[in-house]
Design a protein around this motif. Structure first.
Motif, short mmCIF file in Angstrom:
data_model
loop_
_atom_site.label_atom_id
_atom_site.label_comp_id
_atom_site.label_asym_id
_atom_site.label_seq_id
_atom_site.Cartn_x
_atom_site.Cartn_y
_atom_site.Cartn_z
N THR A 136 3.86 1.41 14.68
CA THR A 136 4.51 1.27 13.51
C THR A 136 3.85 0.12 12.95
O THR A 136 4.09 -1.05 13.37
CB THR A 136 6.00 1.12 13.74
OG1 THR A 136 6.52 2.53 14.35
CG2 THR A 136 6.85 0.96 12.50
N ASN A 177 -2.68 6.89 15.53
CA ASN A 177 -2.56 6.68 13.96
C ASN A 177 -1.35 5.51 13.89
O ASN A 177 -0.59 5.33 14.85
CB ASN A 177 -1.88 8.02 13.29
CG ASN A 177 -2.97 9.19 13.44
OD1 ASN A 177 -3.98 8.91 12.56
ND2 ASN A 177 -2.87 10.13 14.08
N VAL A 179 2.00 4.66 11.24
CA VAL A 179 2.91 4.76 10.18
C VAL A 179 3.37 3.50 9.62
O VAL A 179 3.78 2.72 10.31
CB VAL A 179 4.15 5.77 10.81
CG1 VAL A 179 5.10 4.91 11.66
CG2 VAL A 179 4.99 6.31 9.37
N PRO A 181 5.98 1.97 7.07
CA PRO A 181 6.98 2.30 5.93
C PRO A 181 7.19 0.88 5.01
O PRO A 181 6.70 0.03 5.17
CB PRO A 181 8.31 2.24 6.96
CG PRO A 181 7.76 2.08 8.31
CD PRO A 181 6.39 1.74 8.30
N ASP A 220 13.20 9.84 6.85
CA ASP A 220 11.83 9.80 6.02
C ASP A 220 10.56 9.69 6.99
O ASP A 220 9.75 10.00 7.10
CB ASP A 220 11.74 8.94 4.84
CG ASP A 220 12.47 9.28 3.73
OD1 ASP A 220 12.98 10.57 3.41
OD2 ASP A 220 13.12 8.57 2.93
N VAL A 221 10.82 8.26 7.78
CA VAL A 221 9.91 7.91 8.56
C VAL A 221 9.83 8.49 9.80
O VAL A 221 8.56 8.71 10.31
CB VAL A 221 10.25 6.39 8.91
CG1 VAL A 221 9.13 5.82 9.82
CG2 VAL A 221 10.24 5.56 7.56
N ASN A 223 10.32 11.91 10.26
CA ASN A 223 9.47 13.24 9.89
C ASN A 223 8.21 12.92 9.80
O ASN A 223 7.41 13.58 10.38
CB ASN A 223 10.12 13.58 8.76
CG ASN A 223 11.37 14.35 8.81
OD1 ASN A 223 11.95 14.69 10.00
ND2 ASN A 223 12.41 14.25 7.88
N ALA A 224 7.74 11.80 9.22
CA ALA A 224 6.35 11.23 9.36
C ALA A 224 5.67 11.18 10.61
O ALA A 224 4.51 11.54 10.93
CB ALA A 224 5.85 10.21 8.35
N PHE A 227 5.22 14.47 12.37
CA PHE A 227 3.83 15.15 11.98
C PHE A 227 2.63 14.48 12.53
O PHE A 227 1.82 15.32 13.17
CB PHE A 227 3.93 15.29 10.31
CG PHE A 227 2.51 15.15 9.89
CD1 PHE A 227 1.97 16.72 9.94
CD2 PHE A 227 1.65 14.43 9.32
CE1 PHE A 227 0.83 17.13 9.63
CE2 PHE A 227 0.30 15.04 8.85
CZ PHE A 227 -0.05 16.31 8.81
N LEU A 228 2.60 13.16 12.62
CA LEU A 228 1.38 12.63 13.11
C LEU A 228 1.36 13.00 14.91
O LEU A 228 0.04 12.98 15.22
CB LEU A 228 1.54 11.24 12.81
CG LEU A 228 1.25 10.77 11.26
CD1 LEU A 228 1.54 9.29 11.04
CD2 LEU A 228 -0.30 11.20 11.02
N LEU A 241 -0.64 5.79 7.60
CA LEU A 241 0.01 6.61 6.65
C LEU A 241 1.30 5.70 6.10
O LEU A 241 2.26 5.38 6.57
CB LEU A 241 0.55 7.57 7.15
CG LEU A 241 1.57 8.71 6.23
CD1 LEU A 241 0.44 9.33 5.28
CD2 LEU A 241 2.20 9.57 7.19
N VAL A 243 4.50 5.35 4.30
CA VAL A 243 5.78 6.22 4.04
C VAL A 243 6.65 5.10 2.85
O VAL A 243 7.65 4.39 3.70
CB VAL A 243 6.57 6.72 5.34
CG1 VAL A 243 7.83 7.36 4.83
CG2 VAL A 243 5.76 7.15 5.98
#
Ligand SMILES: NC(=O)c1ccc[n+]([C@@H]2O[C@H](COP(=O)([O-])OP(=O)(O)OC[C@H]3O[C@@H](n4cnc5c(N)ncnc54)[C@H](O)[C@@H]3O)[C@@H](O)[C@H]2O)c1
Length: 250
Positions: A136, A177, A179, A181, A220-221, A223-224, A227-228, A241, A243
């Motif tokens: 994160t 990866n 994420v 936010p 929102d986070v 869900n991302a 996916f990743l 990514l 978000v």
């Protein structure tokens, strides 16, 4: 189900985005070890979500614990396919008169805990023929943050680590990866905004800086993250990514 039979570990799992992640990962078929310092909140999570969640108490500002929890989680699950190393903390914005104890603690939680976890988890992922690691970051790790330069530096480092590790671990079929936010509606945000001199005005200014006109929800986070971490992202590695409702699109 998008994570059917996957063995997952999530840190900072008892609140906010981490908790939302645990909920959605279990709904999508994963077994999850939920790691957090807050035992009562972990028990509450396990009771709410059910037996697919196994709580594990760990203070990730402790160097040795950052290593040992991975091995404990692997034993509890019988292996590890997915790691979301989500733990982190806000940092006081001061540069003059920097509090060195807080500085060290924040580097430990925001960066070192993820570095150490990656070093311990890779062996388990190799044994299972691959895996997926997610860190994160923050929009403060993609563009500079006037309000919080130290936090920003730590999150930029997480992005750099992600891109480097993605190349290093690719031959092992392990994707990496991060994420990123913008401000999300969680207890951490409450603390950050509450610490300002005029929280209501500050919240208005911050909201206005987001093109979509609102803060991220924990979901929102999550869900991302789903996916990743999932096989749907099987050709995506080394990506940071946002978000962020368009915050970094300017
Ligand atoms: N909330 C935001 O606005 C925002 C924005 C961008 C990035 N982030 C990042 O998201 C992550 C967490 O944010 P959140 O909003 O989901 O947080 P949150 O405040 O909802 O939850 C944080 C969780 O971390 C746990 N924790 C705190 N210290 C710990 C430690 N030493 N060891 C283990 N667990 C510990 C807490 O008990 C809590 O359950 C951090 O990496 C943060 O930098 C947050």
């Amino acid at each position: 189900m998008r994570l059917a039979n996957k063995l997952a570990v999530v840190t900072a799992a008892a609140s906010g985005m981490g908790r939302a992640g645990v909920e959605v990962f279990v709904r999508e078929g994963a077994q999850v070890v939920a790691v957090d310092i807050n035992e009562a909140a972990l028990i509450d999570l396990a009771q709410a979500v059910g037996p697919a969640v196994r709580p594990l108490v760990a203070d990730l500002t402790d160097l040795e614990r950052c290593r040992s929890y991975i091995h404990q989680a692997a034993e509890m699950l019988g292996g590890i396919d997915l790691l979301w190393s989500h733990a982190g903390m806000p940092v006081d914005g001061r540069i003059e008169g920097l509090d060195m104890a807080e500085y060290d603690r924040s580097i430990m939680l925001n960066l070192t805990s993820s570095v150490l976890a990656a070093g311990e988890v890779i062996g388990y992922m190799r044994r299972r023929g691959g895996g997926s690691i997610l860190f994160t970051g923050s929009t403060a790790g993609l563009v500079g943050s006037m309000a919080s330069p130290v936090y920003s530096a730590e999150k930029f480092a997480v992005v750099g680590f992600t891109k480097s590790l993605a190349q290093r671990f690719a031959p092992d079929n392990v994707r990496v990866n991060v994420v990123c936010p913008s401000i999300a509606n969680t207890p951490m945000k409450q603390g950050f905004i509450g610490a300002s001199t005029d929280p209501e005005a500050f919240e208005k200014v911050l909201t206005a800086s987001i093109p979509l006109g609102r803060f991220a929800s924990a979901e929102d986070v999550a869900n991302a993250a789903l996916f990743l971490l999932s096989d749907e992202a099987s050709f995506i590695t080394g990506v940071a990514l946002p978000v962020d409702g368009g915050f970094t699109a300017r």
